[in-house]
Design an enzyme around this catalytic site. Structure first.
Site, PDB file in Angstrom:
ATOM      1  N   LYS A  22       0.832  -1.216   0.000  1.00 28.25           N
ATOM      2  CA  LYS A  22       0.000   0.000   0.000  1.00 28.25           C
ATOM      3  C   LYS A  22       0.864   1.263   0.000  1.00 28.25           C
ATOM      4  O   LYS A  22       0.657   2.176  -0.796  1.00 28.25           O
ATOM      5  CB  LYS A  22      -0.907   0.002   1.229  1.00 28.25           C
ATOM      6  CG  LYS A  22      -1.503   1.353   1.554  1.00 28.25           C
ATOM      7  CD  LYS A  22      -2.192   1.335   2.913  1.00 28.25           C
ATOM      8  CE  LYS A  22      -2.588   2.700   3.380  1.00 28.25           C
ATOM      9  NZ  LYS A  22      -1.468   3.459   3.965  1.00 28.25           N
ATOM     10  N   ASN A  23       1.842   1.311   0.939  1.00 34.14           N
ATOM     11  CA  ASN A  23       2.581   2.565   1.076  1.00 34.14           C
ATOM     12  C   ASN A  23       3.521   2.838  -0.091  1.00 34.14           C
ATOM     13  O   ASN A  23       3.912   3.986  -0.318  1.00 34.14           O
ATOM     14  CB  ASN A  23       3.324   2.604   2.418  1.00 34.14           C
ATOM     15  CG  ASN A  23       2.351   2.827   3.572  1.00 34.14           C
ATOM     16  OD1 ASN A  23       1.194   3.185   3.351  1.00 34.14           O
ATOM     17  ND2 ASN A  23       2.811   2.603   4.792  1.00 34.14           N
ATOM     18  N   CYS A 117      -5.258   8.565   8.743  1.00 32.28           N
ATOM     19  CA  CYS A 117      -5.417   8.056  10.105  1.00 32.28           C
ATOM     20  C   CYS A 117      -4.972   9.094  11.130  1.00 32.28           C
ATOM     21  O   CYS A 117      -3.991   9.803  10.918  1.00 32.28           O
ATOM     22  CB  CYS A 117      -4.581   6.782  10.285  1.00 32.28           C
ATOM     23  SG  CYS A 117      -5.278   5.372   9.428  1.00 32.28           S
ATOM     24  N   ARG A 122       0.302  15.452  13.154  1.00 32.95           N
ATOM     25  CA  ARG A 122       0.988  14.970  11.949  1.00 32.95           C
ATOM     26  C   ARG A 122       1.445  16.171  11.122  1.00 32.95           C
ATOM     27  O   ARG A 122       0.875  16.486  10.078  1.00 32.95           O
ATOM     28  CB  ARG A 122       0.060  14.054  11.146  1.00 32.95           C
ATOM     29  CG  ARG A 122      -0.316  12.800  11.914  1.00 32.95           C
ATOM     30  CD  ARG A 122      -1.037  11.780  11.078  1.00 32.95           C
ATOM     31  NE  ARG A 122      -0.151  11.073  10.187  1.00 32.95           N
ATOM     32  CZ  ARG A 122      -0.487   9.954   9.532  1.00 32.95           C
ATOM     33  NH1 ARG A 122      -1.682   9.445   9.676  1.00 32.95           N
ATOM     34  NH2 ARG A 122       0.353   9.367   8.726  1.00 32.95           N
ATOM     35  N   ASP A 306       3.450   0.523  12.209  1.00 31.43           N
ATOM     36  CA  ASP A 306       2.213   0.070  11.556  1.00 31.43           C
ATOM     37  C   ASP A 306       1.847  -1.371  11.910  1.00 31.43           C
ATOM     38  O   ASP A 306       0.812  -1.865  11.477  1.00 31.43           O
ATOM     39  CB  ASP A 306       2.322   0.225  10.028  1.00 31.43           C
ATOM     40  CG  ASP A 306       2.226   1.675   9.606  1.00 31.43           C
ATOM     41  OD1 ASP A 306       1.970   2.532  10.475  1.00 31.43           O
ATOM     42  OD2 ASP A 306       2.415   1.967   8.408  1.00 31.43           O
ATOM     43  N   ARG A 398      -9.170   0.544   3.428  1.00 32.48           N
ATOM     44  CA  ARG A 398      -8.190   1.476   2.836  1.00 32.48           C
ATOM     45  C   ARG A 398      -6.882   0.750   2.543  1.00 32.48           C
ATOM     46  O   ARG A 398      -6.109   1.192   1.689  1.00 32.48           O
ATOM     47  CB  ARG A 398      -7.860   2.605   3.822  1.00 32.48           C
ATOM     48  CG  ARG A 398      -8.879   3.722   3.897  1.00 32.48           C
ATOM     49  CD  ARG A 398      -8.351   4.845   4.779  1.00 32.48           C
ATOM     50  NE  ARG A 398      -6.936   5.060   4.497  1.00 32.48           N
ATOM     51  CZ  ARG A 398      -5.991   5.197   5.414  1.00 32.48           C
ATOM     52  NH1 ARG A 398      -6.292   5.171   6.689  1.00 32.48           N
ATOM     53  NH2 ARG A 398      -4.742   5.378   5.066  1.00 32.48           N
TER      54      ARG A 398
HETATM   55  C1  UD1 Z   1       4.240   6.872   6.831  1.00 29.58           C
HETATM   56  C2  UD1 Z   1       3.233   5.757   6.623  1.00 29.58           C
HETATM   57  C3  UD1 Z   1       2.559   5.419   7.940  1.00 29.58           C
HETATM   58  C4  UD1 Z   1       3.608   5.070   9.000  1.00 29.58           C
HETATM   59  C5  UD1 Z   1       4.671   6.146   9.086  1.00 29.58           C
HETATM   60  C6  UD1 Z   1       5.834   5.755   9.990  1.00 29.58           C
HETATM   61  C7  UD1 Z   1       2.555   6.145   4.339  1.00 29.58           C
HETATM   62  C8  UD1 Z   1       1.483   6.564   3.423  1.00 29.58           C
HETATM   63  N1  UD1 Z   1       2.260   6.218   5.657  1.00 29.58           N
HETATM   64  O1  UD1 Z   1       3.495   8.000   7.320  1.00 29.58           O
HETATM   65  O2  UD1 Z   1       1.686   4.316   7.720  1.00 29.58           O
HETATM   66  O3  UD1 Z   1       2.994   4.927  10.257  1.00 29.58           O
HETATM   67  O4  UD1 Z   1       5.211   6.442   7.797  1.00 29.58           O
HETATM   68  O5  UD1 Z   1       6.402   4.571   9.538  1.00 29.58           O
HETATM   69  O6  UD1 Z   1       3.616   5.721   3.919  1.00 29.58           O
HETATM   70  N2  UD1 Z   1       6.997  14.366  11.236  1.00 29.58           N
HETATM   71  C9  UD1 Z   1       7.297  15.679  11.514  1.00 29.58           C
HETATM   72  N3  UD1 Z   1       7.325  16.570  10.465  1.00 29.58           N
HETATM   73  C10 UD1 Z   1       7.064  16.200   9.179  1.00 29.58           C
HETATM   74  C11 UD1 Z   1       6.758  14.851   8.920  1.00 29.58           C
HETATM   75  C12 UD1 Z   1       6.732  13.948   9.958  1.00 29.58           C
HETATM   76  O7  UD1 Z   1       7.533  16.044  12.664  1.00 29.58           O
HETATM   77  O8  UD1 Z   1       7.101  17.053   8.284  1.00 29.58           O
HETATM   78  C13 UD1 Z   1       6.957  13.393  12.335  1.00 29.58           C
HETATM   79  C14 UD1 Z   1       5.582  12.757  12.544  1.00 29.58           C
HETATM   80  O9  UD1 Z   1       4.759  13.547  13.364  1.00 29.58           O
HETATM   81  C15 UD1 Z   1       5.932  11.418  13.158  1.00 29.58           C
HETATM   82  C16 UD1 Z   1       7.275  11.068  12.497  1.00 29.58           C
HETATM   83  O10 UD1 Z   1       7.803  12.291  11.977  1.00 29.58           O
HETATM   84  O11 UD1 Z   1       6.127  11.557  14.532  1.00 29.58           O
HETATM   85  C17 UD1 Z   1       7.204  10.060  11.381  1.00 29.58           C
HETATM   86  O12 UD1 Z   1       6.304  10.520  10.396  1.00 29.58           O
HETATM   87  P1  UD1 Z   1       6.455  10.087   8.860  1.00 29.58           P
HETATM   88  O13 UD1 Z   1       7.545   9.102   8.724  1.00 29.58           O
HETATM   89  O14 UD1 Z   1       6.509  11.328   8.053  1.00 29.58           O
HETATM   90  O15 UD1 Z   1       5.054   9.368   8.606  1.00 29.58           O
HETATM   91  P2  UD1 Z   1       4.168   9.445   7.298  1.00 29.58           P
HETATM   92  O16 UD1 Z   1       5.034   9.555   6.094  1.00 29.58           O
HETATM   93  O17 UD1 Z   1       3.072  10.428   7.486  1.00 29.58           O
END
Ligand code: UD1
Length: 429
Positions: A22-23, A117, A122, A306, A398
């Site tokens: 999915k991701n 989610c 986020r 996850d 999803r």
């Molecule tokens: C992706 C996955 C999600 C998974 C996560 C962590 C997808 C579509 N989703 O989410 O299922 O749980 O990786 O493996 O691939 N953060 C910041 N600033 C930013 C971005 C992130 O502070 O600009 C923080 C977030 O709040 C969180 C951490 O970094 O604490 C990790 O987030 P991130 O790796 O970005 O998760 P996603 O890409 O949203």
């Protein structure tokens, strides 16, 4: 309203095929926006997040042609709109990849802040920092991210303050056609990051180092079309391991990359689950008792957040006390309240959950508050005595292709049932 009805207590046996990741799919589909030509993508999972992405691209002017099960042709030659419908964009988290894709293609993007989610704050500050490092002007007004560059993006140096999967992917997409070299430091290393780099490279990009914490992207002037097959879903595979561990049984899990599952299989083995690894499959056997363990979720190659809710359900059934430390998200224990309805004894203190062993779950009406929370409820329900009715399955659909049919094949008693006015009507086996 459709809910899953699970009569638990049956061991699982047989084999299950894992779908495309999915991701990876939700990154590769929007990445096709920066390709001028036709991309033929194979092994896409049949899940609602993928159909939503295809609708979003079609709404921007791309031509989408289904090519049999799991295949699609995306022709972005005439994609000419840069403001996707906020309503569609808010339906999923990964919608932010369109900012990088549209910026990389046309130097302009107006994209609604993402949904998806809810497991705490986020932010997307690291994504925006990355776009700025490539010369874009970025602002947020009325819930819309507005990003612009005068002319093409220019390669730059990005040092992420936090390891972010999404920010790493977004900057890789935007930088693929930037002028000159982009260096991303403190990059995420998840398998789907490597998959995205392989996809873009197969279309003519020059990306090196994906899978390490420094990624170098030499911008190219054009990306041509081509064919690409998406990797198997490591989290779906881990969820089936958890299901067998909870319910007991003997199941072969096919179409996987064992390397991507190392942190997951290591934990289940530690708990007493027998796992035999082959080139592209695993055999999972659990007949006896399991022992509890401690887990900290971390970015790859650490234990994936996850899979944290699903393994928590299994730890409830393991001897002794277990401690889970959530190292990625601030609020990823919302599912605990639902597991407690089924008899779980879990104490949560901030990002730590302390799990006490119970004799077994008992079926109850529960609600999935997000995708993986829903998967954890299924895992618990398969092992429970009596019937569990799971609401909120829109979240589960999803991310899990045909989960009801796949589990039925393994001998589970799970059905999707329509409850139109309190009287259940069965809709699928
Ligand atoms: C992706 C996955 C999600 C998974 C996560 C962590 C997808 C579509 N989703 O989410 O299922 O749980 O990786 O493996 O691939 N953060 C910041 N600033 C930013 C971005 C992130 O502070 O600009 C923080 C977030 O709040 C969180 C951490 O970094 O604490 C990790 O987030 P991130 O790796 O970005 O998760 P996603 O890409 O949203």
């Amino acid at each position: 309203m459709i809910k899953y009805v699970v009569n638990g207590g049956r061991e699982l046996s047989g084999s299950v095929n894992i779908s495309g990741a999915k991701n990876a799919a939700v990154a590769i589909i929007p990445a096709s926006v920066i390709v001028e030509g036709v991309c033929h993508i194979e092994n896409l999972p049949n899940i609602s997040d993928v159909s939503l992405w295809l609708d979003i691209l079609a709404s921007l002017g791309a031509k989408i042609r289904p090519m049999g099960p799991g295949g699609v042709e995306i022709d972005t030659t005439n994609l000419n709109r840069t403001s996707p419908s906020p309503e569609l964009m808010r339906k999923m988290r990964a919608s932010y990849y369109l900012i990088g894709a549209l910026l990389g293609r046309s130097g302009r993007a107006n994209v609604a802040m993402p949904g998806g989610c809810d497991f705490g704050d986020r932010p997307i500050d690291q994504h925006l920092k990355g776009f700025r490092a490539l010369g874009a002007t970025v602002g947020i007004a009325n819930g819309i991210v507005e990003a612009n560059s005068d002319g093409p993006l220019v390669g730059g140096h990005v040092y992420f303050d936090k390891v972010s999967v999404g920010a790493t992917i977004n900057v890789m997409i935007a930088a693929a056609k930037a002028v000159g070299m982009t260096v991303i430091e403190n990059a995420a290393k998840e398998p789907h990051i490597v998959d995205l780099a392989n996809f873009l490279n197969s279309m003519g990009a020059d990306i090196r180092g994906a899978g390490t914490n420094v990624i170098r992207i030499r911008g190219v002037s054009k990306l041509r079309g081509g064919s690409y097959t998406i990797i198997p879903d490591q989290i779906e595979a881990g969820t089936y391991i958890a299901a067998v561990a909870a319910a007991g049984g003997d199941v072969r899990i096919n179409n996987i990359i064992p390397k991507h599952l190392e942190s997951i299989t290591a934990k289940f083995k530690e708990m007493g689950v027998k796992i035999e690894e082959n080139d592209d499959s695993l055999r999972v056997i659990r007949h006896g008792g399991m022992t509890g363990t401690n887990i900290t979720t971390l970015p790859y190659p650490g234990f994936p957040t996850d899979l944290q809710p699903q393994i928590a359900a299994v730890l409830c059934l393991s001897d002794g006390m277990s401690v889970i430390t959530e190292g990625v998200w601030d609020n990823r224990f919302r599912y605990v309240e639902e597991l407690r309805r089924m008899g779980a004894q879990i104490q949560v203190d901030g990002k730590i959950a302390i799990i006490s062993s119970i004799k077994g779950f008992s079926g109850a009406p529960v609600c999935a508050c997000d995708l993986r929370a829903g998967a954890a409820l299924i895992v618990a329900a398969l092992a429970a005595s009596g019937q569990t009715v799971i609401d909120g399955i829109i979240h589960i659909e999803r991310g899990y292709e045909d989960i009801v049919a796949k589990l039925c094949e393994l001998g589970a008693d799970i059905r999707a049932v329509d409850f139109p006015s309190g009287n259940p009507v069965m809709v699928t086996a």
